[in-house]
Design an enzyme around this catalytic site. Structure first.
Site, short mmCIF file in Angstrom:
data_model
loop_
_atom_site.label_atom_id
_atom_site.label_comp_id
_atom_site.label_asym_id
_atom_site.label_seq_id
_atom_site.Cartn_x
_atom_site.Cartn_y
_atom_site.Cartn_z
N LYS A 31 0.89 -1.17 0.00
CA LYS A 31 0.00 0.00 0.00
C LYS A 31 0.92 1.21 0.00
CE LYS A 31 -4.04 2.24 1.25
NZ LYS A 31 -5.41 2.13 0.74
N GLY A 98 -4.23 1.10 -4.27
CA GLY A 98 -4.28 2.57 -4.29
C GLY A 98 -4.93 3.10 -3.03
N1 LIG Z 1 -18.30 -8.03 -0.50
C1 LIG Z 1 -18.27 -7.58 0.76
N2 LIG Z 1 -19.05 -8.15 1.72
C2 LIG Z 1 -19.04 -7.69 3.01
N3 LIG Z 1 -18.26 -6.67 3.44
C3 LIG Z 1 -17.47 -6.07 2.51
C4 LIG Z 1 -17.43 -6.48 1.15
N4 LIG Z 1 -16.55 -5.69 0.48
C5 LIG Z 1 -16.05 -4.83 1.39
N5 LIG Z 1 -16.59 -5.06 2.61
C6 LIG Z 1 -16.30 -4.30 3.85
O1 LIG Z 1 -16.54 -2.92 3.56
C7 LIG Z 1 -15.51 -2.10 4.18
C8 LIG Z 1 -14.73 -1.34 3.08
O2 LIG Z 1 -14.02 -2.28 2.28
P1 LIG Z 1 -12.48 -2.02 1.98
O3 LIG Z 1 -11.76 -1.59 3.20
O4 LIG Z 1 -11.95 -3.23 1.26
O5 LIG Z 1 -12.60 -0.78 0.97
P2 LIG Z 1 -11.42 0.00 0.28
O6 LIG Z 1 -11.83 0.28 -1.11
O7 LIG Z 1 -10.14 -0.71 0.50
O8 LIG Z 1 -11.39 1.39 1.10
P3 LIG Z 1 -10.20 2.47 1.11
O9 LIG Z 1 -10.46 3.39 -0.03
O10 LIG Z 1 -10.35 3.11 2.44
O11 LIG Z 1 -8.89 1.73 0.98
C9 LIG Z 1 -14.62 -3.07 4.96
O12 LIG Z 1 -15.09 -3.16 6.30
C10 LIG Z 1 -14.83 -4.39 4.25
O13 LIG Z 1 -14.60 -5.51 5.08
C1 LIG Z 2 -9.33 7.59 4.15
C2 LIG Z 2 -9.87 6.56 3.18
N1 LIG Z 2 -9.94 5.30 3.88
C3 LIG Z 2 -8.97 6.43 1.95
N2 LIG Z 2 -7.69 5.89 2.36
C4 LIG Z 2 -8.77 7.73 1.21
C5 LIG Z 2 -10.03 8.16 0.53
C6 LIG Z 2 -9.86 9.45 -0.22
C7 LIG Z 2 -11.14 9.90 -0.90
C8 LIG Z 2 -10.99 11.25 -1.54
C9 LIG Z 2 -12.25 11.63 -2.32
O1 LIG Z 2 -12.50 10.99 -3.39
O2 LIG Z 2 -13.04 12.46 -1.83
MG LIG Z 3 -8.38 -0.18 1.39
#
Ligand SMILES: Nc1ncnc2c1ncn2[C@@H]1O[C@H](COP(=O)(O)OP(=O)(O)OP(=O)(O)O)[C@@H](O)[C@H]1O
Ligand SMILES: C[C@H](N)[C@H](N)CCCCCC(=O)O
Ligand SMILES: [Mg+2]
Length: 202
Positions: A31, A98
């Site tokens: 990350k 990302g």
């Molecule tokens: N298919 C799914 N079923 C149940 N829970 C989910 C699913 N996909 C994601 N989640 C839950 O939703 C939340 C957000 O998912 P995740 O952290 O993977 O998003 P992200 O895109 O990595 O966010 P960020 O932009 O913050 O990195 C987490 O608590 C994750 O466990």
């Molecule tokens: C803090 C969050 N979990 C992510 N790491 C960063 C998300 C940035 C979103 C910015 C935006 O699109 O408004």
């Molecule tokens: Mg994430």
């Protein structure tokens, strides 16, 4: 192969998808920029079963759960895409996550997707199917195309919507690598289940 995981927004499931891809390929995970806590790398580590994968250290760890450009300002640091060069690993597969969506700013000029300019990689786009996601998905796909970013495929994550999925795929002209259902809970077993499915597509 280096796969860069981006999404149509934040909370789309990039970390879950990254854990699934890391498990599928026994890849390393990285990350580059973490904004806020808990860290995604800790979440991924807790979801892996294989003993090969390594969690590589972030290039930047920022304190505020916000857009990296703002989190960096709060921490009085400046972050630049070109500094996010691949960490050393002997593993031939690396999953790079990302932050938020593709056009999340790192500073006044650069965005998260600019990190992909630094090393050979293919992008995997995480799309959701909420009302509004067609627009968000097609905007992101258009931007990736405009930037000549190589896209391996799409992973649909969360509650299904066959009509939205089919129109997104029609315009994207990209393979659907995996469909992840809305799961009751997210744990190693769920990650292993999807890893065994997506492995065939990579
Ligand atoms: N298919 C799914 N079923 C149940 N829970 C989910 C699913 N996909 C994601 N989640 C839950 O939703 C939340 C957000 O998912 P995740 O952290 O993977 O998003 P992200 O895109 O990595 O966010 P960020 O932009 O913050 O990195 C987490 O608590 C994750 O466990
Ligand atoms: C803090 C969050 N979990 C992510 N790491 C960063 C998300 C940035 C979103 C910015 C935006 O699109 O408004
Ligand atoms: Mg994430």
């Amino acid at each position: 192969m280096n796969y860069f995981v981006t999404a149509i927004g934040t909370d789309s499931g990039k970390t879950l998808v990254s854990a699934i891809l890391t498990e599928a390929l026994h890849a390393d995970y990285w990350k580059p920029v973490q904004a806020g806590f808990p860290k995604d790398s800790e979440a991924v580590e807790a979801l892996l079963s294989n003993t090969t994968s390594k969690i590589l250290p972030e290039q930047y760890v920022l304190n505020t759960p916000a857009s990296p450009h703002y989190a960096a300002e709060v921490d009085r640091v400046s972050i630049h895409a070109k500094e996010m060069t691949l960490p050393f690993t002997k593993n031939r597969h690396l999953i790079i996550e990302g932050a938020g969506g593709a056009l999340v700013p790192l500073n006044d000029k650069e965005f998260v997707i600019d990190i992909t300019n630094n090393f050979p990689c293919e992008v995997i786009l995480v799309c959701n199917l909420y009302l509004g996601s067609i627009n968000h998905s097609l905007l992101t796909l258009n931007e990736l195309k405009h930037r000549n970013v190589k896209v391996k495929g799409i992973i649909f994550n969360g509650p299904s919507n066959p009509s939205s999925e089919s129109i997104i795929v029609k315009h994207a002209q990209l393979p659907v690598l995996l469909n992840i259902k809305q799961e009751e809970k997210i744990n190693k077993e769920v990650v292993r289940k999807y890893a065994s499915i997506v492995r065939e597509q990579l």
